[in-house]
Design an enzyme around this catalytic site. Sequence first.
Site, mmCIF file in Angstrom:
data_model
loop_
_atom_site.group_PDB
_atom_site.id
_atom_site.type_symbol
_atom_site.label_atom_id
_atom_site.label_comp_id
_atom_site.label_asym_id
_atom_site.label_seq_id
_atom_site.Cartn_x
_atom_site.Cartn_y
_atom_site.Cartn_z
ATOM 1 N N LYS A 93 -6.345 -2.451 -6.375
ATOM 2 C CA LYS A 93 -6.593 -1.009 -6.422
ATOM 3 C C LYS A 93 -5.560 -0.336 -5.546
ATOM 4 O O LYS A 93 -5.348 -0.745 -4.396
ATOM 5 C CB LYS A 93 -8.017 -0.738 -5.880
ATOM 6 C CG LYS A 93 -8.395 0.712 -5.810
ATOM 7 C CD LYS A 93 -9.184 1.142 -7.035
ATOM 8 C CE LYS A 93 -9.173 2.638 -7.223
ATOM 9 N NZ LYS A 93 -7.952 3.161 -7.891
ATOM 10 N N GLN A 114 -2.345 -1.283 1.627
ATOM 11 C CA GLN A 114 -3.521 -0.960 0.814
ATOM 12 C C GLN A 114 -4.578 -2.067 0.893
ATOM 13 O O GLN A 114 -5.775 -1.795 0.885
ATOM 14 C CB GLN A 114 -3.066 -0.770 -0.646
ATOM 15 C CG GLN A 114 -4.100 -0.131 -1.536
ATOM 16 C CD GLN A 114 -4.111 1.383 -1.447
ATOM 17 O OE1 GLN A 114 -3.059 2.012 -1.424
ATOM 18 N NE2 GLN A 114 -5.277 1.981 -1.393
ATOM 19 N N LYS A 117 -6.464 -1.471 4.077
ATOM 20 C CA LYS A 117 -7.181 -0.189 3.972
ATOM 21 C C LYS A 117 -8.429 -0.344 3.106
ATOM 22 O O LYS A 117 -9.524 0.087 3.470
ATOM 23 C CB LYS A 117 -6.239 0.848 3.349
ATOM 24 C CG LYS A 117 -6.857 2.205 3.130
ATOM 25 C CD LYS A 117 -5.973 3.103 2.285
ATOM 26 C CE LYS A 117 -4.524 3.090 2.746
ATOM 27 N NZ LYS A 117 -3.748 4.206 2.208
ATOM 28 N N LYS A 129 -0.265 -1.642 -5.622
ATOM 29 C CA LYS A 129 0.441 -0.358 -5.629
ATOM 30 C C LYS A 129 1.484 -0.395 -6.732
ATOM 31 O O LYS A 129 1.935 -1.477 -7.117
ATOM 32 C CB LYS A 129 1.135 -0.139 -4.279
ATOM 33 C CG LYS A 129 1.476 1.301 -3.983
ATOM 34 C CD LYS A 129 0.304 2.091 -3.443
ATOM 35 C CE LYS A 129 0.633 3.564 -3.337
ATOM 36 N NZ LYS A 129 -0.390 4.306 -2.606
ATOM 37 N N GLY A 168 -3.465 7.992 -8.289
ATOM 38 C CA GLY A 168 -2.279 8.799 -7.995
ATOM 39 C C GLY A 168 -1.697 8.508 -6.619
ATOM 40 O O GLY A 168 -2.273 7.775 -5.816
ATOM 41 N N ASP A 169 -0.539 9.050 -6.359
ATOM 42 C CA ASP A 169 0.127 9.002 -5.045
ATOM 43 C C ASP A 169 1.211 10.086 -5.109
ATOM 44 O O ASP A 169 1.079 11.022 -5.925
ATOM 45 C CB ASP A 169 0.716 7.600 -4.792
ATOM 46 C CG ASP A 169 1.184 7.400 -3.350
ATOM 47 O OD1 ASP A 169 0.338 7.178 -2.473
ATOM 48 O OD2 ASP A 169 2.400 7.486 -3.086
ATOM 49 N N THR A 213 -8.749 12.438 0.347
ATOM 50 C CA THR A 213 -7.843 11.854 1.349
ATOM 51 C C THR A 213 -7.655 12.820 2.522
ATOM 52 O O THR A 213 -7.773 12.433 3.694
ATOM 53 C CB THR A 213 -6.488 11.495 0.711
ATOM 54 O OG1 THR A 213 -6.738 10.730 -0.470
ATOM 55 C CG2 THR A 213 -5.632 10.692 1.663
ATOM 56 N N ASN A 244 -1.023 16.958 -2.149
ATOM 57 C CA ASN A 244 -2.469 16.753 -2.253
ATOM 58 C C ASN A 244 -3.111 16.480 -0.890
ATOM 59 O O ASN A 244 -4.096 17.131 -0.511
ATOM 60 C CB ASN A 244 -2.742 15.603 -3.233
ATOM 61 C CG ASN A 244 -4.193 15.196 -3.232
ATOM 62 O OD1 ASN A 244 -4.578 14.263 -2.547
ATOM 63 N ND2 ASN A 244 -5.017 15.926 -3.965
ATOM 64 N N SER A 381 -12.195 6.917 -4.720
ATOM 65 C CA SER A 381 -11.834 6.294 -6.002
ATOM 66 C C SER A 381 -12.847 5.205 -6.349
ATOM 67 O O SER A 381 -13.232 5.046 -7.521
ATOM 68 C CB SER A 381 -10.440 5.677 -5.913
ATOM 69 O OG SER A 381 -9.455 6.647 -6.170
HETATM 70 P P1 NDP Z 1 2.191 14.715 -3.108
HETATM 71 O O1 NDP Z 1 3.259 14.348 -4.047
HETATM 72 O O2 NDP Z 1 1.050 15.530 -3.569
HETATM 73 O O3 NDP Z 1 2.820 15.466 -1.840
HETATM 74 C C1 NDP Z 1 3.809 14.888 -1.058
HETATM 75 C C2 NDP Z 1 4.271 15.903 -0.030
HETATM 76 O O4 NDP Z 1 5.142 15.262 0.893
HETATM 77 C C3 NDP Z 1 5.074 17.039 -0.650
HETATM 78 O O5 NDP Z 1 4.897 18.194 0.122
HETATM 79 C C4 NDP Z 1 6.506 16.531 -0.543
HETATM 80 O O6 NDP Z 1 7.478 17.550 -0.526
HETATM 81 C C5 NDP Z 1 6.468 15.807 0.788
HETATM 82 N N1 NDP Z 1 7.456 14.715 0.779
HETATM 83 C C6 NDP Z 1 7.513 13.670 -0.071
HETATM 84 N N2 NDP Z 1 8.559 12.891 0.198
HETATM 85 C C7 NDP Z 1 9.175 13.467 1.234
HETATM 86 C C8 NDP Z 1 10.332 13.141 1.977
HETATM 87 N N3 NDP Z 1 11.077 12.059 1.689
HETATM 88 N N4 NDP Z 1 10.653 13.942 3.014
HETATM 89 C C9 NDP Z 1 9.897 15.039 3.304
HETATM 90 N N5 NDP Z 1 8.815 15.401 2.628
HETATM 91 C C10 NDP Z 1 8.462 14.633 1.611
HETATM 92 O O7 NDP Z 1 1.683 13.322 -2.470
HETATM 93 P P2 NDP Z 1 0.330 13.013 -1.718
HETATM 94 O O8 NDP Z 1 -0.093 14.184 -0.915
HETATM 95 O O9 NDP Z 1 -0.596 12.413 -2.694
HETATM 96 O O10 NDP Z 1 0.777 11.819 -0.736
HETATM 97 C C11 NDP Z 1 1.290 12.066 0.574
HETATM 98 C C12 NDP Z 1 1.189 10.798 1.407
HETATM 99 O O11 NDP Z 1 -0.202 10.395 1.492
HETATM 100 C C13 NDP Z 1 1.920 9.565 0.873
HETATM 101 O O12 NDP Z 1 2.359 8.783 1.953
HETATM 102 C C14 NDP Z 1 0.838 8.812 0.121
HETATM 103 O O13 NDP Z 1 1.137 7.437 0.002
HETATM 104 C C15 NDP Z 1 -0.345 9.044 1.061
HETATM 105 N N6 NDP Z 1 -1.665 8.870 0.471
HETATM 106 C C16 NDP Z 1 -2.063 9.592 -0.628
HETATM 107 C C17 NDP Z 1 -3.326 9.435 -1.136
HETATM 108 C C18 NDP Z 1 -3.845 10.291 -2.250
HETATM 109 O O14 NDP Z 1 -5.056 10.194 -2.533
HETATM 110 N N7 NDP Z 1 -3.042 11.136 -2.874
HETATM 111 C C19 NDP Z 1 -4.243 8.415 -0.588
HETATM 112 C C20 NDP Z 1 -3.778 7.779 0.623
HETATM 113 C C21 NDP Z 1 -2.516 7.991 1.097
HETATM 114 P P3 NDP Z 1 8.351 17.843 -1.855
HETATM 115 O O15 NDP Z 1 7.396 18.460 -2.825
HETATM 116 O O16 NDP Z 1 9.430 18.739 -1.394
HETATM 117 O O17 NDP Z 1 8.860 16.503 -2.325
#
Ligand code: NDP
Length: 449
Positions: A93, A114, A117, A129, A168-169, A213, A244, A381
């Site tokens: 997962k 993961q 976690k 993943k 998603g991620d 999250t 997100n 999830s």
């Molecule tokens: P999103 O795609 O919704 O958002 C990512 C955010 O981070 C955007 O604002 C993006 O900016 C910014 N970002 C991405 N890459 C970079 C970078 N290289 N440098 C600076 N800013 C960056 O992703 P999520 O919110 O879903 O995920 C964010 C983090 O949380 C990740 O590490 C993910 O693995 C982790 N996570 C997510 C979960 C989930 O349920 N969604 C669960 C557990 C962990 P821009 O739009 O400009 O790229």
Amino acid sequence: MPQLTERLAAIQAEVHRRNAGEPEFHQAVDEVLHSLNRVVAKHPEYADMALIERICEPERQIIFRVPWLDDKGNVHINRGFRVQFNSALGPYKGGIRFHPSVNVGIIKFLGFEQTFKNALTGMPIGGGKGGSDFDPKGKSDLEIMRFCQSFMTELHRHIGEYTDVPAGDIGVGGREIGYMFGAYKRLTNKYEAGVLTGKGLSYGGSRARTEATGYGTAAFARHMMETRKDGLEGRKCIVSGSGNVAIYAIEKLQEYGAKVIACSDSSGYVVDKDGIDLDLLKEIKEVRRERLSAYQEERGKGVQYIKDGSVWDVECEVALPCATQNELHGKDAKKLVKNGVKVVAEGANMPCTPEAIEVFQESKVLFAPGKAANAGGVATSALEMQQNASRDSWTFEKTAGRLDEIMKTIHDDCAATAEDYGAPGDYVLGANIAGFVRVADAMRALGVV
Ligand code: NDP
């Protein structure tokens, strides 16, 4: 960091040799091995049956070609990945990431994290993943749909509700999950709702999954503050990212009465001294999918937009890194400490470098690693899978209530484990050991497989 025992140092050297050129994976493994020093000293049987070596080696790694057509009829090729890391506790997962920086090492580090976690949630889910180096930015809706369909044309052979359940991620939200679920349904001729999570409410999704999250990360920060008889009300907070996780961390912090004054995207950050206007942020990021600079243009006076700057320069008491790996370095941590930060909880996966974590821990800042603090997403999830299996649909209150209970349990387990192993307040050690012991106990029971 303390020296590794000879046995653990040999395991580390072998992981580095076998996975050359994958620094993020090395970083994730090194941190866990350092925590295991204490486990092996107290319970040497955990070094038997090559348990530690096996936990560091993915069960299966799949790499495939993803061809797709843009709106002008040009053919593009991307690379797709799924790393099925560990299935001792349940089906693999973990999310799918679409971002140009994706490679096998990044997916491996995420799958490794993961595994621990998912164990911490106490739910029956293994770790995995996936993703692609596809860049969704600037693509039309139809291009996104064609890419998702092509990606699933290969992935569908490897997943299933009892095998592997992606979500998603970064770069993969409700829209992409919908297109992938549609493609899976057509390819398999099965309405297998439990094969993907993060689905829309109209076709088997769970209430509170979108929020989970971010809500969970804010709750974890609150529980840490409570250990010092403190709270989040009135606290100045910054959250990196505006995706997100970031958006719903901000929402929950605001509900707790905290004041979130800054957030970012990959182009820059905004500071809004009156507190982030969440409706405007959601409109720009979730609906219009625009850059953060639009926030300053529309909110106007009093809001600063700093292009290419570091959000960690902003003074705060609470910092939640919610964007991506290695986004907060040692120098950023020193600045945050100097500015009076009290608590840091990782909403993203591994956003703080090892140097940054050391600075926080030495300065007695409360620090929570992502594998504990952001586990609310995958836990919800698993609640979505429960609802799908029983053909049921819970209310928002019931689902969010379960999420709250799970986050409190994870917090308390990590804190109690750290204390048991002689390091009270060390959530990194607590999370690594509590997660490891659960996976290792199941692996031992299942024999050498
Ligand atoms: P999103 O795609 O919704 O958002 C990512 C955010 O981070 C955007 O604002 C993006 O900016 C910014 N970002 C991405 N890459 C970079 C970078 N290289 N440098 C600076 N800013 C960056 O992703 P999520 O919110 O879903 O995920 C964010 C983090 O949380 C990740 O590490 C993910 O693995 C982790 N996570 C997510 C979960 C989930 O349920 N969604 C669960 C557990 C962990 P821009 O739009 O400009 O790229």
